[in-house]
Structure formats: C-alpha cells, structure tokens
Scaffold this motif. Structure first.
Motif, short mmCIF file in Angstrom:
data_model
loop_
_atom_site.label_atom_id
_atom_site.label_comp_id
_atom_site.label_asym_id
_atom_site.label_seq_id
_atom_site.Cartn_x
_atom_site.Cartn_y
_atom_site.Cartn_z
N ALA A 13 0.82 -1.21 0.00
CA ALA A 13 0.00 0.00 0.00
C ALA A 13 0.86 1.26 0.00
O ALA A 13 0.41 2.33 -0.45
CB ALA A 13 -0.92 0.00 1.22
N ASP A 14 2.08 1.17 0.50
CA ASP A 14 2.95 2.34 0.60
C ASP A 14 3.79 2.57 -0.66
O ASP A 14 4.43 3.62 -0.79
CB ASP A 14 3.90 2.20 1.80
N THR A 16 5.02 3.48 -4.37
CA THR A 16 4.65 4.51 -5.34
C THR A 16 4.64 3.93 -6.75
O THR A 16 5.21 2.86 -7.00
CB THR A 16 5.63 5.69 -5.31
N ILE A 220 -7.46 8.38 -1.82
CA ILE A 220 -6.62 9.50 -2.23
C ILE A 220 -7.50 10.74 -2.33
O ILE A 220 -8.62 10.67 -2.86
CB ILE A 220 -5.95 9.24 -3.62
N LYS A 248 -3.58 7.91 0.94
CA LYS A 248 -2.45 7.71 0.04
C LYS A 248 -2.15 9.02 -0.69
O LYS A 248 -3.04 9.82 -0.96
CB LYS A 248 -2.77 6.63 -1.00
N GLN A 252 1.23 7.16 -4.61
CA GLN A 252 0.90 5.84 -4.08
C GLN A 252 -0.42 5.32 -4.68
O GLN A 252 -0.56 4.13 -4.96
CB GLN A 252 0.78 5.90 -2.56
N GLY A 253 -1.37 6.25 -4.88
CA GLY A 253 -2.66 5.86 -5.44
C GLY A 253 -2.56 5.33 -6.86
O GLY A 253 -3.36 4.49 -7.28
N ASP A 276 -3.79 -2.41 -3.28
CA ASP A 276 -2.51 -2.29 -2.57
C ASP A 276 -1.43 -3.15 -3.22
O ASP A 276 -0.65 -3.84 -2.55
CB ASP A 276 -2.67 -2.67 -1.09
#
Length: 314
Positions: A13-14, A16, A220, A248, A252-253, A276
């Motif tokens: 999820a983190d 990019t 986001i 996010k 990231q989104g 994610d």
C-alpha cells in the motif's frame, strides 16, 4: 500459473507508481489514460511516460490536459505526450475519439470517473455515474478492440473502487427509474461494472492476446470527491474501518494502476481485481476491502456486456 494462484508482488500500500515501474521499459508502446489530467490519472500517465511510452491523455478539459502534458514532458523528458478530447458521458465524443485513433494500442487505462454525484441524467436518460464510469469506458474499450488486438499482448486497466462493495449491478433498474436515487449505490454499481468489464473482456478477447484487470487505487484526496463533503468523507472512512488509515498520496494511489498496466507478473493474467499492489482476497463481511463475488461473476459479466451493447445501440 493456474487460475487459482493469487498474485502477490514485492510491493504494498505504501509503494509509489515509480517504484512499481522501476526497470520497466515501455519504449515503443502506446498508452491511453482517460482522466489523465487530474488526480491519480496524472501520476499514472507520468510514470508510464517516464518508462518510455507514448501517452495520450484522453480528457474532457483539453486546456487542463495541455498543462498536464507540458508538466509530464518537463518532468520526464519524454516528448511523446499527446492530448485528445474525450467526454465519456457523450457517445458521440467517444465515437470521435475511437475514429481518430490509428495503429496499435498497448495499454488502455480506464481511469476517469465521477463519484456520488447528485442525480443527473445524460440526454439519453442514463444515470450519469453509470454512463460515465461504465458505458463510456465500455464504448471506448470495445471501439478500440482492433487497436488492442493488433498490439499483441495488450492490457486493459479498469480503475474500480472498494465502493463496488456497496452494490452489484442492479439489472432490473440500472438507471434508477423505479427506485429512489441514492448516489453511493449508483457509484457502487458503476464500480462493480468496471470489474465485470475486465472479467468479460478477458474471456472474449484472450485469443487476441488481450487481458483486462480491475483495481482499487486506495483512498486518495482528488477532485473525484468534489461532490462529497468533509463530513461524508469522515463518516465513510469510519464505516469502512479506515478512519485510522492514512490517505495515500497520488503517487501511491497510482501504484496499483501502474502495476496492472506493466508488471511482468501479470503477463497473460486477466479478469482479476487488485488492491494495494496485490490481487485482492475475497471480500469478508465487516471489512471494506477485498472483492465481492458478484463483481467477478462470469454470468453477470456476460449479461452486462450484452446490456451495454443494447443500451449504446439505442
């Protein structure tokens, strides 16, 4: 790889979009990103451009598209960024875009969308969210079938949402002609439709080397939420058990979209739903994650395809 193998990746999820695309070379590939001038569409387009692709931003606001294109050229050095008008709620606009496309298309990112809008109907009488989020993208995708088939190994990226958990496609009253309009139910069924499109496109077009997958980008803050109040967002995040989950960033989104568009782990894989940066688990009661069984139902996917063809034919 068997159909039952759930796909995991080194990403999370983190991650990019740039991290997901590291090492991917898209030189010579042609990409369309709908809604490429706002929100995660910008970062999706930027990352694909940075990987060497020719990217067409298909946008309602051409001026915004031109500004975004210049920004992407400036930040990536890739000069092959194009802008074309596209209003997904207007069948004539979609037809014009399709007619103007020439040559192969390697990646189609169906990213644009509208969320929880007030009750609005197109001139055809279609509910706006379904018309924009599904019917417009369906017409675009089917209209570009030949271009996708000629690319060899083309991918369709269908940006859905955990909002799909709010409603299946209600075939008996898709356009809220009998039932009272409820903006989140309307959004939910349009997002379910995004997943079903990926399921059926993969089934129909596998022999053309085309695969389609759907995804949930995550929470986001973008203009997608322009119809949603802060109070609504707070309540919805609490309902989803996401109140303590950080928003996010756009970078990231866009990561899961870019993963679905480019990852070699997905070669030949279609008809699935990711979140994610991994294939989602089946939805479990009480959580706002995972994928609903009705969104992957092949019978519903086939039915929606036929209904969509009939609707667009008038």
């Amino acid at each position: 790889m068997t159909a039952s193998t759930r796909i995991s990746t080194p990403f999370s999820a983190d991650s990019t979009a740039a991290e997901v695309a590291a090492g991917v070379d898209l030189t010579g590939r042609r990409v369309i990103v709908t809604g490429g001038a706002s929100g995660i569409g910008i970062e999706t387009a930027r990352t694909l451009a940075d990987s060497g692709a020719q990217v067409t931003l298909a946008v309602r606001d051409v001026a915004a598209g031109e500004r975004t294109a210049k920004d992407i050229v400036d930040t990536t050095g890739n000069q092959r960024i194009l802008v074309a008008p596209l209003d997904l709620a207007d069948p004539a606009s979609v037809a014009s875009f399709v007619a103007s496309w020439d040559g192969p298309l390697h990646i189609l990112v169906n990213n644009a969308g509208v969320m929880a809008s007030p009750e609005t109907r197109t001139p055809e009488g279609w509910e706006l969210q379904f018309a924009t989020n599904h019917l417009g993208h369906f017409a675009l995708t089917t209209g570009l079938h030949r271009a996708l088939a000629s690319a060899g190994g083309a991918r369709i990226v269908s940006v859905s949402s955990s909002g799909h958990l709010r409603s299946p496609v209600v075939f008996d009253d898709i356009h809220f002609r009998q039932r009272a309009y409820e903006p989140w139910s309307a959004y939910g069924q349009s997002k379910t439709a995004n997943v079903l499109l990926a399921v059926e496109a993969t089934r129909r077009w596998a022999d053309d080397g085309i695969t389609a997958n759907a995804l949930m980008p995550g929470g986001i803050r973008t203009r997608l939420q322009r119809y949603v109040t802060e109070e609504d967002l707070t309540r919805l995040r609490a309902e989803a058990g996401a109140a303590s989950v950080p928003w996010k960033t756009p970078e990231q989104g866009a990561a899961t979209s870019v993963l679905v568009a480019t990852s070699p782990l997905l070669d030949g894989i279609g008809g699935r739903y990711f979140e994610d940066c991994a294939e989602a688990e089946p939805h479990r009661s009480g959580v706002r994650s995972g994928v609903a069984a009705y969104a992957l139902d092949p019978e519903a996917a086939a039915r929606l395809w036929e209904v969509s063809v009939q609707t667009l034919a008038g």
